[in-house]
Design an enzyme around this catalytic site. Structure first.
Site, PDB file in Angstrom:
ATOM      1  N   ARG A  43      59.249  30.229  33.068  1.00 18.43           N
ATOM      2  CA  ARG A  43      57.974  29.601  32.715  1.00 18.43           C
ATOM      3  C   ARG A  43      56.781  30.541  32.850  1.00 18.43           C
ATOM      4  O   ARG A  43      55.798  30.404  32.118  1.00 18.43           O
ATOM      5  CB  ARG A  43      57.749  28.348  33.562  1.00 18.43           C
ATOM      6  CG  ARG A  43      58.711  27.216  33.242  1.00 18.43           C
ATOM      7  CD  ARG A  43      58.284  25.926  33.913  1.00 18.43           C
ATOM      8  NE  ARG A  43      59.200  24.832  33.637  1.00 18.43           N
ATOM      9  CZ  ARG A  43      59.010  23.577  34.043  1.00 18.43           C
ATOM     10  NH1 ARG A  43      57.921  23.272  34.735  1.00 18.43           N
ATOM     11  NH2 ARG A  43      59.890  22.634  33.766  1.00 18.43           N
ATOM     12  N   ASP A 144      45.281  14.068  34.870  1.00 17.85           N
ATOM     13  CA  ASP A 144      46.451  14.906  35.116  1.00 17.85           C
ATOM     14  C   ASP A 144      45.977  16.297  35.500  1.00 17.85           C
ATOM     15  O   ASP A 144      44.889  16.725  35.098  1.00 17.85           O
ATOM     16  CB  ASP A 144      47.350  14.985  33.882  1.00 17.85           C
ATOM     17  CG  ASP A 144      48.779  15.412  34.224  1.00 17.85           C
ATOM     18  OD1 ASP A 144      49.623  14.523  34.462  1.00 17.85           O
ATOM     19  OD2 ASP A 144      49.030  16.635  34.277  1.00 17.85           O
TER      20      ASP A 144
END
Length: 277
Positions: A43, A144
């Site tokens: 990632r 978020d």
């Protein structure tokens, strides 16, 4: 490390992984298990590539000591898990509908881990169906930590295959079908979108809201990424933000009874405040 150093594009060792674990826990409260080394490498590699950096040590040094807020956001976004769908854990939504119909006055709901938006839109759809109107007395705040996911949520465009949990009536009522180059996707109708305010928020931030209390808080499948001290801290901060009879929705694998005495179980992974005067 299971993979040999010379087989990787970028220099990466056990110390680098340990450092990443500490940094993401500090910044976002996320507890990465020791099995996530490969995920971390995969990632974050694109960030090293885009910066022209050859090793994780150099990347982490630059991340820490340059202290660029945008790069910290990229780091956090990359390591945040975003698994969601429309009407996920469907047993919660009839409970929500019943609660809304029996609530007094306008209803305020906080979706605290909105990801790409499906949960927030599911809440809004439930409100519209419960009140029989596209303008129910409901306000949804959807937050978020991952700003890239919030951008998707705010845009409100989804692939057709993500609609599989919705009825044909719901698809027609709440979404517009894409044509031409947008074929294969749908867009949330403006009336539904107007019920929701999307905003970035880190649950570890010292500041959340200056606001009146919420009737409902959704914090589903979030606590599983935190250690128990972080879970306890977040739950304690929910308390002053909840109305006396408010509801807190958790994920199916989360049990707050082992974390806090301030909540009591009302239904399957649904909680209310305990002994609130």
């Amino acid at each position: 490390m299971q993979e040999k150093q010379d087989e990787r594009e970028f220099g990466y060792c056990a110390d680098d992984f340990s450092r990443v674990r500490k940094l993401i826990h500090l910044k976002a409260g996320i507890f990465l298990s020791e099995t996530k080394s490969g995920m971390v490498y995969n990632r974050l590699s694109r960030h090293l590539r885009s910066w022209g950096i050859s090793s994780f040590k150099q990347y982490l040094d630059q991340l820490e000591y340059v202290n660029d807020s945008e790069q910290w956001q990229f780091f956090t976004n990359a390591l945040t898990t975003n698994l969601t769908s429309f009407f996920r854990e469907a047993h919660h939504f009839p409970i929500l509908a019943d609660y809304m119909l029996n609530a007094a006055g306008p209803i305020r709901i906080w979706c605290s881990a909105a990801s790409s938006g499906e949960e927030a839109y599911s809440i809004a759809m439930t409100a519209c169906e419960a009140f029989g109107t596209m303008t129910p007395p409901v306000e949804v705040i959807a937050s978020d930590i991952d700003t890239s996911m919030l951008a998707i949520a705010a845009r409100g465009v989804y692939a057709n295959e993500r609609m599989n949990k919705l009825s044909e009536q719901q698809r027609k009522q709440f979404f517009l079908r894409g044509n031409g180059q947008h074929s294969g996707s749908v867009k949330v109708r403006d009336e539904l979108r107007k019920l929701i305010t999307f905003q970035p928020l880190n649950l570890l931030d010292n500041y959340w809201f200056h606001t009146t209390a919420f009737d409902v808080i959704f914090c589903r499948n979030v606590m599983i990424y935190f250690d128990k001290p972080t879970q306890s801290k977040i739950l304690s901060r929910f308390i002053p933000l909840m109305k006396k009879d408010g509801l807190l929705f958790a994920g199916h694998s989360e049990n707050y009874m082992f974390i806090s005495n301030d909540f009591k179980l009302r239904g399957k992974s649904v909680y209310q405040l305990n002994n609130r005067v």
